[in-house]
Scaffold this active site. Structure first.
Site, PDB file in Angstrom:
ATOM      1  N   HIS A   1       0.821  -1.225   0.000  1.00 41.24           N
ATOM      2  CA  HIS A   1       0.000   0.000   0.000  1.00 41.24           C
ATOM      3  C   HIS A   1       0.851   1.269   0.000  1.00 41.24           C
ATOM      4  O   HIS A   1       0.340   2.349  -0.246  1.00 41.24           O
ATOM      5  CB  HIS A   1      -0.933   0.002   1.215  1.00 41.24           C
TER       6      HIS A   1
ATOM      7  N   ASP B   1       3.567   9.467  -0.936  1.00 37.55           N
ATOM      8  CA  ASP B   1       2.382   8.714  -0.508  1.00 37.55           C
ATOM      9  C   ASP B   1       2.162   7.574  -1.491  1.00 37.55           C
ATOM     10  O   ASP B   1       2.341   7.774  -2.703  1.00 37.55           O
ATOM     11  CB  ASP B   1       1.150   9.636  -0.516  1.00 37.55           C
TER      12      ASP B   1
HETATM   13  P1  ADQ Z   1      -3.058   6.183   4.782  1.00 37.00           P
HETATM   14  O1  ADQ Z   1      -1.680   6.735   4.887  1.00 37.00           O
HETATM   15  O2  ADQ Z   1      -3.776   5.948   6.051  1.00 37.00           O
HETATM   16  O3  ADQ Z   1      -3.064   4.821   3.933  1.00 37.00           O
HETATM   17  P2  ADQ Z   1      -4.984   7.722   2.926  1.00 37.00           P
HETATM   18  O4  ADQ Z   1      -5.065   6.960   1.661  1.00 37.00           O
HETATM   19  O5  ADQ Z   1      -4.741   9.172   2.715  1.00 37.00           O
HETATM   20  O6  ADQ Z   1      -3.861   7.256   3.894  1.00 37.00           O
HETATM   21  O7  ADQ Z   1      -6.335   7.599   3.800  1.00 37.00           O
HETATM   22  C1  ADQ Z   1      -6.998   6.427   4.063  1.00 37.00           C
HETATM   23  C2  ADQ Z   1      -8.383   6.698   4.665  1.00 37.00           C
HETATM   24  O8  ADQ Z   1      -8.276   7.324   5.943  1.00 37.00           O
HETATM   25  C3  ADQ Z   1      -9.257   7.586   3.794  1.00 37.00           C
HETATM   26  O9  ADQ Z   1     -10.483   6.920   3.568  1.00 37.00           O
HETATM   27  C4  ADQ Z   1      -9.465   8.849   4.631  1.00 37.00           C
HETATM   28  O10 ADQ Z   1     -10.765   9.386   4.523  1.00 37.00           O
HETATM   29  C5  ADQ Z   1      -9.205   8.395   6.056  1.00 37.00           C
HETATM   30  N1  ADQ Z   1      -8.618   9.513   6.817  1.00 37.00           N
HETATM   31  C6  ADQ Z   1      -7.388  10.047   6.673  1.00 37.00           C
HETATM   32  N2  ADQ Z   1      -7.213  11.072   7.537  1.00 37.00           N
HETATM   33  C7  ADQ Z   1      -8.363  11.196   8.235  1.00 37.00           C
HETATM   34  C8  ADQ Z   1      -8.815  12.086   9.283  1.00 37.00           C
HETATM   35  N3  ADQ Z   1      -8.034  13.052   9.749  1.00 37.00           N
HETATM   36  N4  ADQ Z   1     -10.068  11.913   9.774  1.00 37.00           N
HETATM   37  C9  ADQ Z   1     -10.858  10.945   9.280  1.00 37.00           C
HETATM   38  N5  ADQ Z   1     -10.494  10.083   8.306  1.00 37.00           N
HETATM   39  C10 ADQ Z   1      -9.277  10.205   7.790  1.00 37.00           C
HETATM   40  C11 ADQ Z   1      -2.158   3.939   3.261  1.00 37.00           C
HETATM   41  C12 ADQ Z   1      -1.147   4.605   2.320  1.00 37.00           C
HETATM   42  C13 ADQ Z   1      -1.860   5.439   1.270  1.00 37.00           C
HETATM   43  C14 ADQ Z   1      -2.870   4.575   0.506  1.00 37.00           C
HETATM   44  C15 ADQ Z   1      -3.768   3.806   1.480  1.00 37.00           C
HETATM   45  C16 ADQ Z   1      -4.640   2.794   0.757  1.00 37.00           C
HETATM   46  O11 ADQ Z   1      -0.242   5.424   3.070  1.00 37.00           O
HETATM   47  O12 ADQ Z   1      -0.926   5.999   0.352  1.00 37.00           O
HETATM   48  O13 ADQ Z   1      -3.678   5.406  -0.305  1.00 37.00           O
HETATM   49  O14 ADQ Z   1      -2.992   3.098   2.442  1.00 37.00           O
HETATM   50  O15 ADQ Z   1      -3.855   1.907   0.010  1.00 37.00           O
END
Ligand code: ADQ
Length: 464
Positions: free
Chosen positions: A157, A365
């Site tokens: 991921h 990311d």
């Molecule tokens: P993450 O680094 O956790 O995931 P991201 O893809 O930006 O990041 O977000 C995942 C989920 O978390 C989204 O559905 C988002 O809405 C939710 N989220 C993030 N911040 C939030 C907040 N402050 N409050 C509420 N909800 C929040 C990892 C990788 C990413 C990749 C994902 C999926 O780092 O690059 O996109 O996995 O593969």
């Protein structure tokens, strides 16, 4: 279709609304095959025996959830020190933050062996196994060592860095060798796939055989780019729901005279948060017409607080936000509202929709799903503008966003200004193109493409 077995560090009950698009999509795939989801229970056993942990099995509809407890020392080594103190920073190109402690790899391996030992008796011939993410890179090799002959796929991921960065990990050869126990390895972007290919050739002395096939360490596997998406329909439904509409109405009323910008992230040094606040400050300095008007709401959800680097980023962020408010704020205008809390998933679309600009500017990311959620939540007749880092995996797909280099503070401020001034016709055209691509590459397609390739009926390389 054969039974699907998903393995990930954490599980979510796919029936719960808070689960999110990824859990829902995996849940659907599991449901349709009466599948098994395996991972850590979330429970840490104080004083537990190294390499041991009880197994718990429960039913969630047609899906079996099987989870394992982990002892305190194992968890610290596996999760905090190795996964999040070595792999996460290096894979995000942050060698300065990596803590190469010689003992941690043993704990990381012990937990992967524990997972393999607890999972193996639950497997049936013909099961397709799909392992997720950097916590579990050696799991396929541990399963193979126990005689498992099932098809195994692995999806990363987070980004895969280029070979000279990956090779700073003392165990890089062992990690890559372990990955070659899989039949299929999936990455978020073509760039990550190119880094994998370069590593195989330059570091492992292997060969790219064409058609997504690679040979190294005496084995052949297939690798491809499978950009993850969101569940567009689920998110559109959330956007139409009561909580999202309420949030939208409250925001629009409170900021009726202002232009709202929004950032939503997990607290993490990869997300470019200090640079984002500096770019917003530069906007207020260089384009003073935005003073008393532009307001940034930055939501940062708490994350991995046991890891030191996260406490540092939090302090830095609080200092930067406080300084912008102190230097530019007035009696009735606070330029930055910084909120260190998770926003309920049902409210997120309302917040996104109220914002003229979505600021998604990670330094690095894997994909970034917030960027996609922001686009889907917009009103197509009067959409906001996405300002996106060129270093997010999502940038390979979302060309019509305003792409920025988050290290370039002045350039980012210019892009924010362009977003705030963008004419309606251009906003609509960009939004329509983004929405169509996000819809086409949604999370169901990601799941189907990966599982199709694992079953041997699809191309190894997805596309963007
Ligand atoms: P993450 O680094 O956790 O995931 P991201 O893809 O930006 O990041 O977000 C995942 C989920 O978390 C989204 O559905 C988002 O809405 C939710 N989220 C993030 N911040 C939030 C907040 N402050 N409050 C509420 N909800 C929040 C990892 C990788 C990413 C990749 C994902 C999926 O780092 O690059 O996109 O996995 O593969």
């Amino acid at each position: 279709m054969n039974r699907l077995v998903v393995v990930s560090n954490r599980l979510a009950d796919p029936r719960k609304a808070s689960a999110g698009g990824l859990a829902v999509a995996l849940g659907e795939a599991l449901n349709s095959t009466g599948g098994l989801w395996f991972g850590w229970s979330g429970r840490i056993i104080e004083g537990g025996t190294a390499g041991e942990g009880d197994l718990h099995v429960q039913q969630a509809g047609r899906v079996t959830l099987a989870t394992v407890d982990i002892g305190r020392d194992d968890h610290d080594a596996y999760y905090s020190v190795y996964s999040n103190g070595v792999l996460w920073p290096v894979f995000h190109y942050r060698l300065d933050l990596a803590r190469f402690e010689s003992g941690a790899i043993a704990g990381y391996r012990r937990v992967n062996q524990l997972f393999a030992r607890r999972l193996q008796p639950l497997l049936k011939p013909g099961d397709a196994i799909w392992i997720h993410d950097y916590h579990l890179i050696p799991l396929a090799a541990e399963l193979r060592a126990m005689g498992c002959g099932n098809p195994i796929g692995f999806f990363l991921h987070i980004p895969l860095p280029p070979p000279p960065i990956f090779a700073t990990i003392p165990e890089h050869d062992w990690l890559m060798r372990s990955l070659f126990a899989c039949d299929l390895v999936g990455f978020q972007s073509r760039q990550d796939l190119a880094h994998f290919s370069a590593y195989v050739v330059t570091e492992a002395g292997g060969r790219a055989l064409g058609d997504g096939r690679f040979e190294a360490f005496g084995r052949t596997l297939r690798a491809g780019a499978f950009p993850i998406g969101i569940d567009v329909d689920e998110f559109a439904r959330l956007a139409a729901g009561r909580e999202a509409r309420e949030t939208f109405a409250t925001m629009r009323e409170q900021y009726a005279r202002r232009s709202l910008l929004v950032g939503v992230d997990r607290l993490d040094y990869s997300k470019g948060l200090p640079q984002r606040i500096k770019a917003f400050r530069e906007l207020l300095v260089n384009y003073p017409e935005n003073r008393d008007s532009a307001t940034l709401i930055q939501i940062v959800s708490p994350s991995r607080e046991s890891v030191d680097a996260y406490a540092d980023i939090l302090r830095e962020l609080e200092g930067l936000c406080g300084a912008v408010n102190g230097d530019f704020g007035s009696l009735d205008w606070m330029p930055v509202r910084y909120i260190h809390r998770t926003v309920a998933r049902k409210r997120l679309p309302g917040l996104y929709r109220a914002a003229r600009v979505g600021l998604i500017t990670p330094l690095r990311d894997g994909m970034n799903l917030v960027a996609k959620e922001y686009v889907v939540a917009q009103d197509s007749d009067d959409p906001g503008v996405l300002v996106l880092s060129r270093f997010a995996g999502a940038a390979e797909q979302l060309h019509e966003a305003l792409l920025v280099n988050p290290y370039d503070i002045r350039g980012s401020a210019e892009a924010i200004q362009q977003a705030l001034r963008m004419p309606l016709a251009e906003r609509r055209a960009r939004h329509a193109a983004l929405l169509a691509r996000i819809r086409e590459h949604d999370v169901h397609r990601w799941c189907g493409d990966f599982l199709g390739a694992l079953a041997g009926d699809g191309p190894a390389a997805g596309n963007a």
